[in-house]
Design an enzyme around this catalytic site. Structure first.
Site, PDB file in Angstrom:
ATOM      1  N   ASN A   9       0.832  -1.201   0.000  1.00 28.01           N
ATOM      2  CA  ASN A   9       0.000   0.000   0.000  1.00 28.01           C
ATOM      3  C   ASN A   9       0.875   1.263   0.000  1.00 28.01           C
ATOM      4  O   ASN A   9       1.511   1.587   0.995  1.00 28.01           O
ATOM      5  CB  ASN A   9      -0.905  -0.048   1.246  1.00 28.01           C
ATOM      6  N   LYS A  12       0.227   3.858   2.750  1.00 26.64           N
ATOM      7  CA  LYS A  12       0.885   3.574   4.030  1.00 26.64           C
ATOM      8  C   LYS A  12       2.363   3.948   3.965  1.00 26.64           C
ATOM      9  O   LYS A  12       2.929   4.448   4.935  1.00 26.64           O
ATOM     10  CB  LYS A  12       0.746   2.091   4.382  1.00 26.64           C
ATOM     11  N   GLU A  38      -0.290 -15.283   5.568  1.00 28.83           N
ATOM     12  CA  GLU A  38      -1.497 -15.663   6.301  1.00 28.83           C
ATOM     13  C   GLU A  38      -1.431 -15.120   7.726  1.00 28.83           C
ATOM     14  O   GLU A  38      -0.494 -15.406   8.470  1.00 28.83           O
ATOM     15  CB  GLU A  38      -1.631 -17.193   6.339  1.00 28.83           C
ATOM     16  N   ASP A  70      -0.704  -3.727  12.179  1.00 28.51           N
ATOM     17  CA  ASP A  70      -1.994  -4.398  12.143  1.00 28.51           C
ATOM     18  C   ASP A  70      -2.915  -3.556  13.009  1.00 28.51           C
ATOM     19  O   ASP A  70      -2.528  -3.141  14.106  1.00 28.51           O
ATOM     20  CB  ASP A  70      -1.895  -5.832  12.670  1.00 28.51           C
ATOM     21  N   GLY A 153     -12.365   3.001   5.933  1.00 30.69           N
ATOM     22  CA  GLY A 153     -12.781   1.938   6.852  1.00 30.69           C
ATOM     23  C   GLY A 153     -13.995   2.325   7.684  1.00 30.69           C
ATOM     24  O   GLY A 153     -15.027   2.745   7.156  1.00 30.69           O
ATOM     25  N   TYR A 154     -13.837   2.240   8.995  1.00 35.14           N
ATOM     26  CA  TYR A 154     -14.944   2.482   9.926  1.00 35.14           C
ATOM     27  C   TYR A 154     -15.020   3.949  10.373  1.00 35.14           C
ATOM     28  O   TYR A 154     -15.832   4.291  11.236  1.00 35.14           O
ATOM     29  CB  TYR A 154     -14.793   1.576  11.156  1.00 35.14           C
TER      30      TYR A 154
END
Length: 196
Positions: A9, A12, A38, A70, A153-154
């Site tokens: 990204n 970022k 993962e 994260d 996002g949120y």
């Protein structure tokens, strides 16, 4: 110091570059072929470390420092969801809009119009000197609706402490001053200085 971010990204990359201006900052995909990582951790810290470790090992270069973050939103009244599943709350291939809408609907389904919530950011650093992880938090309230078009996002459903507008309504510069990622980056910067 050469810093490789465990992300493709470019947004970022720019954000980290602004905070860590004295170092060269690159996305790992600028250096090696992107690969699937993962995220099997049970916390933001574990997932950040998994990503940073994977890129550090794949690079095989002891002279670089790999950074990974994260982050997500947690709603205590809903048992802490979506938490570490924030990016895939509405399903593995869902986008930000679907995730936002699902959390709004979940609040409505639980008869919550406004409830305490918080964002967490974990930033992991992996280098020849070891592994480190720092955290930043931003507290506020989640509302059962979306307001504003800023952020991502949120953000349109989150009202930070001390404000009446959502992050979607506030100017991006305001968010950058106190966001969970900004707070974690400040601490990551201190760790980086100690690694010189």
């Amino acid at each position: 110091m050469r810093i490789i971010l465990a992300t493709s990204n470019q947004g970022k990359v720019r954000e980290f570059q602004a905070w860590i201006g004295e170092h060269e900052v690159l996305a790992y995909s600028d250096v090696i072929e992107p690969f699937e990582i993962e995220e099997t951790g049970l916390s933001f810290k574990e997932n950040a470390l998994i990503k940073a470790r994977a890129v550090y090992e794949r690079l095989g270069d002891k002279n670089v420092t790999v950074l990974s973050d994260d982050s997500g939103i947690s709603v205590p009244a809903l048992g802490g969801i979506p938490g570490i599943y924030s990016a895939r709350f509405a399903g593995a291939n869902a986008g930000a809009k679907e995730n936002l809408n699902k959390l709004i609907q979940t609040l409505k389904d639980n008869a919550l119009t406004k409830t305490p919530a918080f964002y967490t950011a974990a930033i992991a650093l992996v280098c020849a000197k070891g592994e480190f992880c720092v955290h930043g938090w931003m507290h506020g309230e989640a509302i059962a609706g979306a307001r504003g078009n800023n952020g991502f996002g949120y953000d349109p459903m989150f009202i930070p402490e001390g404000y009446e507008q959502t992050l979607g309504e506030l100017d991006e510069s305001v968010k950058k001053a106190f966001s969970h990622r900004a707070r974690a980056l400040e601490l990551a910067h201190i760790v980086l200085k100690s690694l010189k």
